[in-house]
Write a protein that holds these residues in place. Structure first.
Motif, PDB file in Angstrom:
ATOM      1  N   HIS A 133       0.793  -1.235   0.000  1.00  0.00           N
ATOM      2  CA  HIS A 133       0.000   0.000   0.000  1.00  0.00           C
ATOM      3  C   HIS A 133       0.824   1.284   0.000  1.00  0.00           C
ATOM      4  N   SER A 134       2.146   1.178   0.040  1.00  0.00           N
ATOM      5  CA  SER A 134       2.980   2.375  -0.016  1.00  0.00           C
ATOM      6  C   SER A 134       4.105   2.218  -1.030  1.00  0.00           C
ATOM      7  N   LEU A 135       4.973   1.251  -0.815  1.00  0.00           N
ATOM      8  CA  LEU A 135       6.170   1.128  -1.639  1.00  0.00           C
ATOM      9  C   LEU A 135       5.840   0.986  -3.123  1.00  0.00           C
ATOM     10  N   GLN A 136       5.074  -0.014  -3.489  1.00  0.00           N
ATOM     11  CA  GLN A 136       4.804  -0.239  -4.911  1.00  0.00           C
ATOM     12  C   GLN A 136       3.914   0.851  -5.532  1.00  0.00           C
ATOM     13  N   PRO A 137       2.851   1.318  -4.845  1.00  0.00           N
ATOM     14  CA  PRO A 137       2.088   2.438  -5.420  1.00  0.00           C
ATOM     15  C   PRO A 137       2.917   3.701  -5.621  1.00  0.00           C
ATOM     16  N   GLU A 138       3.797   4.011  -4.676  1.00  0.00           N
ATOM     17  CA  GLU A 138       4.630   5.211  -4.825  1.00  0.00           C
ATOM     18  C   GLU A 138       5.631   5.035  -5.955  1.00  0.00           C
ATOM     19  N   ALA A 139       6.165   3.843  -6.120  1.00  0.00           N
ATOM     20  CA  ALA A 139       7.099   3.600  -7.222  1.00  0.00           C
ATOM     21  C   ALA A 139       6.412   3.787  -8.571  1.00  0.00           C
ATOM     22  N   GLN A 140       5.209   3.294  -8.690  1.00  0.00           N
ATOM     23  CA  GLN A 140       4.474   3.445  -9.943  1.00  0.00           C
ATOM     24  C   GLN A 140       4.100   4.898 -10.190  1.00  0.00           C
ATOM     25  N   LEU A 143       7.782   7.042 -10.216  1.00  0.00           N
ATOM     26  CA  LEU A 143       8.890   6.594 -11.056  1.00  0.00           C
ATOM     27  C   LEU A 143       8.421   5.791 -12.265  1.00  0.00           C
ATOM     28  N   GLY A 144       7.118   5.480 -12.314  1.00  0.00           N
ATOM     29  CA  GLY A 144       6.546   4.832 -13.492  1.00  0.00           C
ATOM     30  C   GLY A 144       6.848   3.365 -13.637  1.00  0.00           C
ATOM     31  N   GLN A 145       7.298   2.706 -12.582  1.00  0.00           N
ATOM     32  CA  GLN A 145       7.631   1.285 -12.659  1.00  0.00           C
ATOM     33  C   GLN A 145       7.721   0.710 -11.262  1.00  0.00           C
ATOM     34  N   PRO A 146       7.662  -0.613 -11.149  1.00  0.00           N
ATOM     35  CA  PRO A 146       7.671  -1.225  -9.818  1.00  0.00           C
ATOM     36  C   PRO A 146       9.078  -1.421  -9.270  1.00  0.00           C
ATOM     37  N   VAL A 147       9.129  -1.645  -7.990  1.00  0.00           N
ATOM     38  CA  VAL A 147      10.358  -2.079  -7.315  1.00  0.00           C
ATOM     39  C   VAL A 147      10.455  -3.591  -7.468  1.00  0.00           C
ATOM     40  N   VAL A 148      11.592  -4.081  -7.945  1.00  0.00           N
ATOM     41  CA  VAL A 148      11.766  -5.523  -8.115  1.00  0.00           C
ATOM     42  C   VAL A 148      12.724  -6.111  -7.088  1.00  0.00           C
ATOM     43  N   ARG A 149      13.412  -5.232  -6.359  1.00  0.00           N
ATOM     44  CA  ARG A 149      14.357  -5.722  -5.354  1.00  0.00           C
ATOM     45  C   ARG A 149      14.456  -4.710  -4.215  1.00  0.00           C
ATOM     46  N   ILE A 150      14.394  -5.213  -2.993  1.00  0.00           N
ATOM     47  CA  ILE A 150      14.600  -4.398  -1.806  1.00  0.00           C
ATOM     48  C   ILE A 150      15.977  -4.732  -1.255  1.00  0.00           C
ATOM     49  N   GLU A 151      16.824  -3.717  -1.146  1.00  0.00           N
ATOM     50  CA  GLU A 151      18.160  -3.922  -0.581  1.00  0.00           C
ATOM     51  C   GLU A 151      18.114  -3.575   0.900  1.00  0.00           C
ATOM     52  N   ALA A 173      16.962  -6.908  18.388  1.00  0.00           N
ATOM     53  CA  ALA A 173      17.281  -8.034  19.274  1.00  0.00           C
ATOM     54  C   ALA A 173      16.117  -8.990  19.447  1.00  0.00           C
ATOM     55  N   THR A 174      14.910  -8.577  19.032  1.00  0.00           N
ATOM     56  CA  THR A 174      13.741  -9.453  19.089  1.00  0.00           C
ATOM     57  C   THR A 174      13.164  -9.714  17.703  1.00  0.00           C
ATOM     58  N   ALA A 175      13.939  -9.414  16.670  1.00  0.00           N
ATOM     59  CA  ALA A 175      13.513  -9.628  15.270  1.00  0.00           C
ATOM     60  C   ALA A 175      12.279  -8.810  14.914  1.00  0.00           C
ATOM     61  N   ASP A 176      12.123  -7.662  15.570  1.00  0.00           N
ATOM     62  CA  ASP A 176      10.983  -6.782  15.276  1.00  0.00           C
ATOM     63  C   ASP A 176      11.382  -5.600  14.398  1.00  0.00           C
ATOM     64  N   ALA A 177      12.634  -5.560  13.931  1.00  0.00           N
ATOM     65  CA  ALA A 177      13.112  -4.415  13.159  1.00  0.00           C
ATOM     66  C   ALA A 177      13.780  -4.869  11.869  1.00  0.00           C
ATOM     67  N   PHE A 178      13.697  -3.992  10.871  1.00  0.00           N
ATOM     68  CA  PHE A 178      14.236  -4.274   9.545  1.00  0.00           C
ATOM     69  C   PHE A 178      14.815  -2.979   8.996  1.00  0.00           C
ATOM     70  N   ASP A 179      16.027  -3.036   8.442  1.00  0.00           N
ATOM     71  CA  ASP A 179      16.703  -1.849   7.917  1.00  0.00           C
ATOM     72  C   ASP A 179      16.756  -1.901   6.388  1.00  0.00           C
ATOM     73  N   VAL A 180      16.151  -0.906   5.751  1.00  0.00           N
ATOM     74  CA  VAL A 180      16.081  -0.836   4.293  1.00  0.00           C
ATOM     75  C   VAL A 180      17.148   0.120   3.777  1.00  0.00           C
ATOM     76  N   ALA A 181      18.015  -0.366   2.904  1.00  0.00           N
ATOM     77  CA  ALA A 181      19.106   0.456   2.366  1.00  0.00           C
ATOM     78  C   ALA A 181      18.767   1.090   1.028  1.00  0.00           C
ATOM     79  N   GLY A 182      17.888   0.463   0.258  1.00  0.00           N
ATOM     80  CA  GLY A 182      17.561   1.007  -1.056  1.00  0.00           C
ATOM     81  C   GLY A 182      16.685   0.059  -1.862  1.00  0.00           C
ATOM     82  N   PHE A 183      16.524   0.410  -3.137  1.00  0.00           N
ATOM     83  CA  PHE A 183      15.621  -0.330  -4.008  1.00  0.00           C
ATOM     84  C   PHE A 183      16.198  -0.418  -5.415  1.00  0.00           C
ATOM     85  N   VAL A 184      15.791  -1.459  -6.131  1.00  0.00           N
ATOM     86  CA  VAL A 184      16.125  -1.596  -7.542  1.00  0.00           C
ATOM     87  C   VAL A 184      14.812  -1.641  -8.320  1.00  0.00           C
ATOM     88  N   LEU A 185      14.720  -0.804  -9.351  1.00  0.00           N
ATOM     89  CA  LEU A 185      13.507  -0.728 -10.158  1.00  0.00           C
ATOM     90  C   LEU A 185      13.549  -1.724 -11.311  1.00  0.00           C
TER      91      LEU A 185
END
Length: 245
Positions: A133-140, A143-151, A173-185
């Protein structure tokens, strides 16, 4: 000695009583209509129905998402509908304040992710909502295209906040967090948080938009504007605190 009668209710108190009575009557009427089939309401508008990640979000979505924290079986059933590729991992304790329960090892979301990572079920469902509901709609839209890879920089690690010995445990420490470095279109273009965050380019606007979007589904979202430690990634976590910076 004659008893002194109670004073009549004040107008404000009388109005509250009438409002509560009317609310109870309306609620009873709606319940009766639903049970008899006279009123048809989509499941996404029913508080008691499970969350569906693909449904358009509404006011009840955060409530349904929060419910997954306390119902492991329900969380797993919701995660099974996301299309993620993952494996269940056994609960474990790896140190004081470290370990996880009801977690999975994710091999792919709707996009490729490179190295698999472990994430609690509740955080994984938040990740699915953000992507859908955020990442892919915003990419389209931007940027006019989807994200195909999350780095990413991973998820679970037994450490304190910023690795400081005197700090509290990190949500990592409880596996409740995720760090996003970037994206590939889809066209191969790479958008990194480091170097892409500042400015007015479409890529920078996209990064800011997906940061804001993550705040709908995660409890804490931190990016380069928060501090230097987050200059190269977006930190997304489910936890006790609410912070969007």
């Amino acid at each position: 000695m004659n008893a002194v009668p109670d004073p009549p209710p004040r107008p404000a108190a009388r109005a509250r009583r009438v409002s509560l009575l009317l609310f109870a009557l309306v609620l009873a009427a709606l319940t009766w209509a639903l049970q008899r089939g006279h009123l048809v309401v989509e499941d996404r508008w029913k508080p008691w129905t499970p969350l569906r990640v693909d449904d358009p979000p509404n006011l009840l979505t955060p409530l349904k998402l929060r419910r997954l924290t306390h119902d492991a079986a329900l969380c797993r059933s919701v995660l099974a509908t996301t299309g993620f590729r993952y494996d269940a991992v056994p609960d474990r304790v790896t140190g004081p304040g470290c370990g996880f329960e009801n977690a999975v090892r994710i091999r792919a979301t709707g996009a490729a992710i490179g190295s698999p990572f472990s994430l609690s079920c509740r955080a994984a469902v938040s990740l699915a909502l953000w992507e859908r509901h955020s990442l892919q709609p915003e990419a389209q839209a931007r940027l006019g295209q989807p994200v195909v890879r999350i780095e990413h920089f991973g998820s679970y690690t037994c450490r304190n906040v910023y690795g400081r010995p005197d700090a509290r445990r990190s949500r990592h420490a409880t596996a409740d967090a995720f760090d996003v470095a970037g994206f590939v279109l889809a066209d191969g273009r790479r958008i990194r948080v480091r170097g892409g965050w500042n400015g007015d380019s479409a890529e920078a606007q996209f990064l800011h938009a997906v940061h804001r979007g993550a705040c709908r589904w995660f409890d804490t979202v931190l990016g380069p504007d928060y501090n230097a430690a987050h200059a190269d990634h977006l930190h997304l976590d489910r936890g006790r605190f609410g912070l969007c910076r």
